[in-house]
Design an enzyme around this catalytic site. Structure first.
Site, PDB file in Angstrom:
ATOM      1  N   ALA A   1      42.660  27.546  44.810  1.00  0.00           N
ATOM      2  CA  ALA A   1      41.526  27.115  45.624  1.00  0.00           C
ATOM      3  C   ALA A   1      41.001  25.769  45.132  1.00  0.00           C
ATOM      4  CB  ALA A   1      40.423  28.164  45.587  1.00  0.00           C
TER       5      ALA A   1
ATOM      6  N   MET B   1      36.407  29.931  34.531  1.00  0.00           N
ATOM      7  CA  MET B   1      36.861  30.374  33.209  1.00  0.00           C
ATOM      8  C   MET B   1      37.204  31.862  33.186  1.00  0.00           C
ATOM      9  SD  MET B   1      34.462  28.232  30.549  1.00  0.00           S
ATOM     10  CE  MET B   1      32.904  28.399  31.417  1.00  0.00           C
TER      11      MET B   1
ATOM     12  N   GLY C   1      38.390  22.833  44.014  1.00  0.00           N
ATOM     13  CA  GLY C   1      37.161  22.908  43.237  1.00  0.00           C
ATOM     14  C   GLY C   1      37.445  23.085  41.759  1.00  0.00           C
TER      15      GLY C   1
ATOM     16  N   ASP D   1      29.056  39.262  49.770  1.00  0.00           N
ATOM     17  CA  ASP D   1      29.687  40.571  49.632  1.00  0.00           C
ATOM     18  C   ASP D   1      31.155  40.366  49.247  1.00  0.00           C
ATOM     19  OD1 ASP D   1      30.004  43.294  49.649  1.00  0.00           O
ATOM     20  OD2 ASP D   1      30.242  43.459  51.814  1.00  0.00           O
TER      21      ASP D   1
ATOM     22  N   LYS E   1      38.055  24.885  38.417  1.00  0.00           N
ATOM     23  CA  LYS E   1      38.631  26.184  38.098  1.00  0.00           C
ATOM     24  C   LYS E   1      37.655  27.009  37.265  1.00  0.00           C
ATOM     25  CE  LYS E   1      43.458  24.656  38.233  1.00  0.00           C
ATOM     26  NZ  LYS E   1      44.726  24.497  37.472  1.00  0.00           N
TER      27      LYS E   1
ATOM     28  N   LYS F   1      40.053  36.476  44.388  1.00  0.00           N
ATOM     29  CA  LYS F   1      39.605  36.243  43.016  1.00  0.00           C
ATOM     30  C   LYS F   1      40.194  37.320  42.103  1.00  0.00           C
ATOM     31  CE  LYS F   1      35.193  34.953  42.819  1.00  0.00           C
ATOM     32  NZ  LYS F   1      33.719  34.916  43.073  1.00  0.00           N
TER      33      LYS F   1
END
Length: 605
Positions: free
Chosen positions: A325, A331, A327, A381, A329, A346
């Protein structure tokens, strides 16, 4: 023949046991929803929140009960596959004329997937596609209203129709002034939609059950006038004296989309036929996916099932690849997306940098906290999945390398069906709506010299934090990258690995240095507890951009003062439940009346 009849009989009993497990779940789910009306009438806000939190756990508890029953009574884990095929066929037969067939199919999947090996998760043994239609199902309970009620006003009866419509919900609390509120509703509709000119087929359709969430009850429906349909929602609240008021009228698709946002808690709605409610709501919000509507109605497992079907369908009709994605990264999380699909995936990493003192189980606990909490329109959500199998060929090699590097314990690549087509199987993944990361939004606005956009975003960012505070949430990591901008311009928080209850935090000022050495020290020289927070230290991390700094200090300087946080914490500890509205404050009738009174006072010499 005898063996065949025996197998068939056993399969029917198992199917019946499965359906009994689902019906117990839906009965308990419905009882909690029905009780929401009494809790609202009694202004039992803590009880309402508790019920909403506990209701989320119902499904998994009933699935576990059904699994244990099938294992104990039927040795389900070692049954031959032909028995499971017969179980599914009998189960389909039992769902004919059922009022919640799609939910019952999902329950079947949940139980059987806990019992069977994942290699059997295909059409023969689970419901990959719906087997029973949900079209035109209607409640047939005697004395129970249909899914929605229709009212047929005339110009002369327009006002009385609205008053009767509200009274038909039989709320057992007196309205402060219902006729005044209806006059405000009508005046607002006239201002925004124009003077009423009834056409053929002029009617108001209203869903028969109220929608309860937090401190509000919502009447949801639509006005039909000829070829025009106008969505309608009336929020009913308690005033400070404990009487009821209609707080505003919502009348656009965008209004309803905000009300049913994925960043808000699930509603409690007493509904015999959920599919009919979803169908009606989709007529108000055609852009809203069925999956999100099922979730908004508290049926998040059905939402997950529907979403996964949408994902598989999208994969069959697209060719782009999953990628890391855009942006900064994370951690703790490895985040990837499919450009043509408006969601992000995710995965919790196997290891983290030293400054992230956490574990996978702790991160899961934070996401569960958000799931069970009031998200007040400010926390996205998430859909949580296990054993997600996706085509390996649809992943960019760079992403696969990252997954192997950071998430190896959760990753498997296999040729499950023996057809030469590899699948990438992720043991555990969260999926949520894709937003524009706020740091990228601010970067682009700065590059374009759009100071107005910067100010709007910073105001929204501060409002988002204050709404989270009202919900007893401290976001932990308040960096811009952890917030996203939705298509409606709302700012939503989406990085949950450091969130805490506000009431668990200690908000402090940085102590005065006792010497020049301490003042010049690059190290923290004072004691810091594990949940100590120093709001004045937020500035250096957030306010490097001068335009951002100016806007922040103008509108939200109080966020840098520990007094603000401690005052809010004290109110929550005293039992106060804050109001957080799914619409702007200027939309509230009480604020509009105050403005009119001020204008009137100013006009009087």
């Amino acid at each position: 023949m005898f063996a065949s009849n025996l197998t068939d009989s056993r399969a029917f009993v198992i199917a019946k046991a499965l359906l009994e497990g689902f019906e117990r779940h839906y009965r308990l789910f419905s009882e909690t929803n029905r009780a929401a009306k009494q809790r609202f009438e009694q202004a039992d806000w803590h009880g309402q929140r508790r019920a909403m939190r506990e209701r989320i756990e119902y499904y998994d508890k009933r699935v576990a009960e059904a699994q244990i029953r099938l294992q104990t009574e039927f040795a389900a884990g070692v049954l031959p596959m032909d028995v499971w095929q017969q179980v599914k066929l009998h189960y389909i037969g039992l769902l004919i004329d059922h009022k919640q067939p799609e939910l019952a199919e999902t329950f079947f999947n949940s139980v059987t997937c806990r019992i069977l090996h994942r290699s059997y998760f295909h059409n023969d043994f689970i419901f990959v596609r719906p087997a029973v239609s949900t079209e035109y199902i209607e409640s047939d309970d005697s004395g129970r209203p249909p899914t929605y009620r229709a009212y047929y006003p005339t110009l002369a009866s327009w006002r009385e129709t609205w008053i009767g419509l509200v009274r038909d919900f039989e709320l057992q609390v007196e309205f402060e002034d219902l006729e005044r509120d209806i006059d405000d509703v009508i005046a607002e509709l006239d201002r925004e939609l124009g003077a009423l000119r009834p056409r053929a087929n002029f009617q108001i359709q209203v869903l028969s059950s109220l929608f309860f969430r937090n401190k509000g009850a919502y009447i949801v429906g639509k006005i039909i006038n000829g070829f025009q349909e106008t969505p309608i929602a009336l929020p009913v609240l308690h005033n400070p004296e404990g009487k009821l008021t209609i707080d505003t009228v919502l009348y656009t698709e965008d209004d309803l989309l905000m009300l049913f946002s994925y960043a808000r808690a699930y509603f409690m709605v007493d509904m015999k036929v959920p599919s009919a409610y979803v169908q009606f709501l989709r007529s108000l919000m055609p852009r809203k996916a069925r999956a999100e509507l099922y979730s908004a109605l508290g049926l998040q497992k059905q939402g997950k099932n529907s979403f996964y079907r949408d994902l598989l369908y999208h994969l069959r009709h697209s060719t782009d690849k999953f990628r890391i994605a855009p942006g900064i990264k994370g951690m703790v999380m490895l985040v990837f997306d499919l450009p043509s699909f408006p969601y992000v995936f995710k995965v919790i990493k196997d290891f983290y940098p030293p400054q992230k003192d956490t574990t996978r189980e702790q991160v899961k606990g934070k996401y569960l906290l958000v799931k069970q909490h009031d998200r007040v329109g400010r926390m996205a959500d998430t859909l949580e999945y296990s054993q997600v199998a996706l085509p390996r060929e649809r992943f960019e090699d760079e992403l696969v390398d990252e997954l192997h590097k950071y998430c190896a314990s959760l990753l498997e690549i296999s040729d499950r069906d023996g057809d030469g087509q590899q699948e990438l199987i992720i043991d555990h993944v969260y999926i949520e709506r894709r937003m524009i990361p706020l740091n990228l939004y601010l970067r682009d606005a700065s590059a374009a010299g759009d100071t107005a956009a910067i100010e709007r975003a910073v105001i929204e960012y501060g409002n988002a934090i204050k709404d989270l505070v009202a919900a007893n949430i401290f976001p932990g990591d308040m960096l811009w990258k952890n917030f996203g901008v939705t298509r409606h311009g709302k700012i939503v928080f989406y990085d949950y690995d450091e969130i805490e209850y506000l009431t668990d935090c200690t908000f402090r000022r940085v102590p005065q240095a006792r010497s020049d050495e301490e003042e010049m020290s690059g190290e923290v020289w004072y004691s810091v507890g594990p949940k100590d927070v120093f709001p004045e230290t937020f500035g250096p991390f957030l306010l490097g951009n001068p335009h951002v700094r100016q806007a922040f200090l103008k509108h939200h300087a109080d966020l840098l003062d520990e007094k603000y946080w401690n005052q809010r914490k004290a109110r929550i500890q005293a039992g106060h439940v804050h109001d957080v509205f799914p619409y702007e404050p200027h939309r509230r009738f009480v604020n509009q009346r105050r403005l009119r009174e001020l204008d009137l006072e100013t006009a009087i010499p």
